[in-house]
Design an enzyme around this catalytic site. Structure first.
Site, PDB file in Angstrom:
ATOM      1  N   CYS A 134     -23.283  -8.663 -33.926  1.00 38.00           N
ATOM      2  CA  CYS A 134     -24.377  -9.638 -33.921  1.00 38.00           C
ATOM      3  C   CYS A 134     -25.722  -8.921 -33.971  1.00 38.00           C
ATOM      4  CB  CYS A 134     -24.280 -10.509 -32.669  1.00 38.00           C
ATOM      5  SG  CYS A 134     -25.509 -11.836 -32.597  1.00 38.00           S
ATOM      6  N   CYS A 135     -25.872  -7.868 -33.159  1.00 33.22           N
ATOM      7  CA  CYS A 135     -27.119  -7.100 -33.180  1.00 33.22           C
ATOM      8  C   CYS A 135     -27.329  -6.438 -34.536  1.00 33.22           C
ATOM      9  CB  CYS A 135     -27.097  -6.036 -32.083  1.00 33.22           C
ATOM     10  SG  CYS A 135     -27.306  -6.675 -30.404  1.00 33.22           S
ATOM     11  N   CYS A 243     -29.429  -2.403 -28.289  1.00 29.34           N
ATOM     12  CA  CYS A 243     -29.152  -3.394 -29.314  1.00 29.34           C
ATOM     13  C   CYS A 243     -28.616  -2.790 -30.605  1.00 29.34           C
ATOM     14  CB  CYS A 243     -30.403  -4.212 -29.615  1.00 29.34           C
ATOM     15  SG  CYS A 243     -31.729  -3.233 -30.340  1.00 29.34           S
TER      16      CYS A 243
END
Length: 257
Positions: A134-135, A243
């Protein structure tokens, strides 16, 4: 300001000459080793060894201090802000407030284009099964495209924030991309940031007062209890600390606690 919509694949970059880049980074660290944050910033933006530099800012809990420093040196520095479409509404409002107050003249809002999001994360649940992916989709992909053409970027990272940052220098080589990262506030502690913000009457992120000392995407950020590590609320309960836009030895940093 209109967002910059990025394609699915960042442009190909030629293989970096890592030996030459390591030498440049060593030269920069030797040249500015005993300087303060402002001198390091001025050097990063004007020293030929550093090349063309942008700033990347999350407009998070402590971001305004470095944004103010950059604005005092050169308001025209490109400032890249990644809108993941999962940020707190307070962060989006704060970003606009700070950019206007500091008169930033080249703010670039980055987003992964909607077609790519629809293909890779059609229901918005990727963060639950694979937060790293997702990051990568929402942060790394648009940032890599936006940094094409830059030799390096300014970050707000500090040594005290994590064990993985304890020996961080003012200038680092990100070998995975061949870019130089500039960390002007590497040696600042929490009190330095607070004092700078108070002395310059800089606005605080509204979520800090609500118990969020470190702020990322809303679904992956929780409040931090007194005595907890400031980043304890980031990806709570997961083996994840960064992240993915920051690398060590070519890999995203994982939780080492």
């Amino acid at each position: 300001m209109q967002p910059l919509l990025r394609e699915d694949k960042p442009p190909e970059r030629p293989a970096p000459d890592l030996d030459a880049l390591r030498a440049r980074v060593a030269t920069l660290n030797a040249r500015y080793r005993h300087h303060g944050a402002t001198a390091v910033l001025e050097g990063a933006l004007r020293d030929p060894e550093a090349g063309r530099i942008a700033m990347v800012s999350s407009f998070g809990a402590e971001s305004v201090a470095l944004l103010h420093l950059v604005a005092m040196v050169d308001r025209s520095v490109p400032v890249l802000f990644i809108d993941t479409r999962l940020l707190f509404a307070e962060t989006l409002a704060y970003q606009q407030e700070v950019a206007e107050r500091l008169h930033l003249t080249d703010l670039r809002i980055l987003r992964t284009d909607e077609a790519t999001l629809a293909q890779r994360d059609p229901y918005g649940g990727l963060r639950l099964g694979d937060p790293d992916a997702c990051c990568a989709l929402r942060k790394t992909l648009p940032l890599e495209a936006a940094l094409d053409g830059f030799d390096g970027w300014i970050t707000g990272r500090k040594r005290y924030q994590a064990a993985t940052r304890a020996a961080m220098e003012f200038f680092e080589l990100e070998e995975a991309t061949g870019r130089i990262k500039v960390n002007p506030l590497a040696h600042w502690g929490p009190e330095d940031v607070r004092t700078y913000m108070e002395e310059n009457r800089l606005p605080k992120h509204p979520l800090v007062a609500q118990g969020y000392p470190s702020i990322g995407c809303a679904p992956c950020t929780s409040k931090v209890a007194p005595g907890e590590d400031p980043r304890a609320g980031r990806w709570r309960g997961q083996d994840k600390q960064e992240c993915g836009i920051h690398f060590v030895d070519g890999r995203p940093v994982r939780n080492t606690k």
